[in-house]
Scaffold this motif. Structure first.
Motif, PDB file in Angstrom:
ATOM      1  N   LEU A 110       0.826  -1.203   0.000  1.00 47.35           N
ATOM      2  CA  LEU A 110       0.000   0.000   0.000  1.00 47.35           C
ATOM      3  C   LEU A 110       0.864   1.259   0.000  1.00 47.35           C
ATOM      4  O   LEU A 110       0.534   2.254  -0.652  1.00 47.35           O
ATOM      5  N   GLY A 114      -0.307   2.239  -3.347  1.00 46.56           N
ATOM      6  CA  GLY A 114      -1.642   2.724  -3.034  1.00 46.56           C
ATOM      7  C   GLY A 114      -1.825   4.205  -3.337  1.00 46.56           C
ATOM      8  O   GLY A 114      -0.875   4.982  -3.317  1.00 46.56           O
ATOM      9  N   GLU A 117      -6.057   8.025  -1.118  1.00 44.92           N
ATOM     10  CA  GLU A 117      -7.288   7.585  -0.479  1.00 44.92           C
ATOM     11  C   GLU A 117      -7.145   6.167   0.076  1.00 44.92           C
ATOM     12  O   GLU A 117      -7.634   5.861   1.180  1.00 44.92           O
ATOM     13  N   GLN A 118      -6.487   5.295  -0.658  1.00 46.20           N
ATOM     14  CA  GLN A 118      -6.277   3.926  -0.177  1.00 46.20           C
ATOM     15  C   GLN A 118      -5.391   3.908   1.062  1.00 46.20           C
ATOM     16  O   GLN A 118      -5.627   3.125   1.991  1.00 46.20           O
ATOM     17  N   ARG A 121      -7.588   5.068   3.945  1.00 47.29           N
ATOM     18  CA  ARG A 121      -8.642   4.130   4.327  1.00 47.29           C
ATOM     19  C   ARG A 121      -8.103   2.808   4.866  1.00 47.29           C
ATOM     20  O   ARG A 121      -8.687   2.220   5.784  1.00 47.29           O
ATOM     21  N   TYR A 122      -6.980   2.332   4.308  1.00 46.51           N
ATOM     22  CA  TYR A 122      -6.496   0.998   4.663  1.00 46.51           C
ATOM     23  C   TYR A 122      -5.124   1.009   5.352  1.00 46.51           C
ATOM     24  O   TYR A 122      -4.929   0.280   6.329  1.00 46.51           O
ATOM     25  N   ILE A 198      -7.415  -4.497  -4.081  1.00 53.30           N
ATOM     26  CA  ILE A 198      -7.867  -4.314  -2.702  1.00 53.30           C
ATOM     27  C   ILE A 198      -9.338  -4.695  -2.653  1.00 53.30           C
ATOM     28  O   ILE A 198     -10.159  -4.131  -3.392  1.00 53.30           O
ATOM     29  N   ASN A 239      -9.519   0.114  -7.377  1.00 57.79           N
ATOM     30  CA  ASN A 239      -8.982  -0.797  -6.373  1.00 57.79           C
ATOM     31  C   ASN A 239      -7.836  -1.643  -6.891  1.00 57.79           C
ATOM     32  O   ASN A 239      -7.280  -2.464  -6.171  1.00 57.79           O
ATOM     33  N   LEU A 241      -4.114  -2.261  -7.657  1.00 55.95           N
ATOM     34  CA  LEU A 241      -2.889  -1.719  -7.085  1.00 55.95           C
ATOM     35  C   LEU A 241      -1.773  -1.700  -8.127  1.00 55.95           C
ATOM     36  O   LEU A 241      -1.477  -2.728  -8.737  1.00 55.95           O
TER      37      LEU A 241
END
Length: 434
Positions: A110, A114, A117-118, A121-122, A198, A239, A241
């Motif tokens: 990530l 990533g 935003e990813q 969020r994650y 993701i 989503n 990656l």
């Protein structure tokens, strides 16, 4: 200048970590060994581990595998190796220090691939230890060989639709999100035809058919390694990656780090097994003398010490090369060699320690049985040792050169002939002519 010293400032942190793990983290294993990744966290456990994590943060030792921009210290692999030698003593160690697998590898993915935003969020909740994640790559029909993967992702408008079966998906039952490898273009080579996605854990179509338990590590029926079916699982296009077709490159980056980190933690477990062997040898008397006086036991201790020291130095060397080159691919064959040695060293030392402890060593009252079975698991995790041997052999052979003549270059008559020519002016005329 070759040196085998740690700078004083970092040694102070290692000394603190050594005390902290022994006094505060290892006791967690005694009561809650099999609840390390359980989510949601039991309220009692949460009240215990929360302050422990904060102490690690206060020392600047949280998530040391990541750079400062992601909440780590950017210490590099050598310092991480030295720290992991301590953290790996306890099952709870990686959680308390923010370096637990598979979350460490997923965090690296990530961090590198990533979007903002990813990451928000994650990645951030993962780094904070609020959630756990799952890496769903291997499949039951082909293990870790992506060339036989059958999980497919098909583009439909603004979405990708995933169908397939994933095997040994660690922590699937607790995961807030999965990172899933799926074939997106079956008409090209797998190195360009698979992508990473993701997938939020609550996405419709995810079914955990079975949670498998590792023998010696988890109670039957309470396993943490999922057989997960994805049926028409729909995720938005963003989503993906790293872009479509980049799964293989991403996975190699992730697994390269994971393999060397396994080795770092294995150093600590093997050292504990050796310490236990020594303690038992100095404590148990049989047939009129201590076990420590028996030549066979002395051989066990000596062989184990030598293997451990060689392995530790090799791990540190590979970590140094990663720091130096900053490219896992450039160090691929050294990482593969470490991966081959990791289960061997762990198996040999724990087997000897178990033997010295006798019947007690075979019981669950000591950790040796779990470590011994774990050595066999390490021979399969992140790719079987046989595959890594091939990687090492190919790299070493590629650097070699075949002889141009009939005889090997070290054939003595050939070397003598070359030497006579080199030193002809110093030899007697008749000797030089021979």
């Amino acid at each position: 200048m070759w040196e085998f010293e740690t700078e004083p400032e970092f040694q102070e942190k290692l000394d603190w970590a050594e005390r902290f793990v022994r006094e505060e983290v290892e006791p967690l294993d005694a009561l809650w060994r099999h609840r390390v990744f359980e989510r949601p966290v039991d309220p009692v456990l949460a009240r215990i581990i929360g302050p422990l994590k904060q102490q690690v943060r206060d020392q600047g030792l949280w998530a040391c595998h990541l750079g400062p921009e992601l909440g780590g210290q950017g210490y590099g692999q050598v310092k991480l190796a030295l720290l992991n030698e301590i953290i790996g003593r306890a099952a709870w160690g990686p959680v308390i220090f923010g370096t637990a697998a598979p979350d460490t590898g997923n965090a690296e993915i990530l961090a590198h691939y990533g979007t903002d935003e990813q990451k928000r969020r994650y990645l951030q909740p993962l780094l904070d230890g609020d959630i756990v994640s799952c890496f769903a790559m291997t499949e039951p029909q082909g293990g870790s060989d992506p060339r036989v993967f059958t999980t497919r992702a098909v583009r439909e408008g603004d979405d990708w639709v995933i169908n397939g079966l994933k095997f040994m998906a660690s922590h699937a039952k607790w995961a807030a999100f999965y990172i899933v490898m799926a074939v997106t273009n079956p008409d090209v080579d797998i190195h360009r035809g698979a992508s990473m996605f993701i997938v939020p854990g609550d996405t419709p179509g995810i079914e955990i058919e079975r949670n498998m338990a590792l023998f010696g590590h988890e109670p039957p029926g309470e396993g943490t390694h999922g057989l997960v079916r994805f049926t028409d699982v729909r995720v938005p296009a963003e989503n993906v990656l790293g872009g479509e077709g980049q799964a293989f490159a991403i996975s190699q980056t992730r697994l390269g780090g994971g393999r060397i980190h396994h080795a770092m933690r294995t150093v600590s477990q093997a050292r504990r097994a050796l310490d236990m062997m020594v303690e038992r040898a100095l404590s148990r008397e049989t047939r009129g003398s201590l076990l420590a006086k028996k030549q066979s036991v002395q051989n066990y201790v000596a062989d184990s010490y030598a293997e451990l020291m060689q392995f530790r130095l090799f791990v540190l060397y590979v970590a140094w090369r990663i720091d130096k080159l900053k490219d896992y691919q450039a160090v691929r064959h050294d990482i593969a060699a470490v991966k081959v040695l990791t289960p061997q060293v762990m198996h040999n030392i724990t087997q000897r320690a178990l033997q010295v402890h006798g019947a007690l060593g075979t019981t669950s009252d000591l950790p040796l049985n779990e470590w011994f079975s774990g050595s066999m698991i390490l021979g399969l995790a992140d790719g079987p040792s046989e595959v890594h041997r091939v990687t090492v052999a190919r790299a070493v052979l590629a650097e070699g050169k075949a002889t141009e003549g009939l005889w090997p270059t070290q054939w003595l008559p050939l070397r003598q002939e070359q030497a006579r020519k080199k030193y002809a002016e110093f030899l007697e005329p008749e000797e030089a002519s021979k």
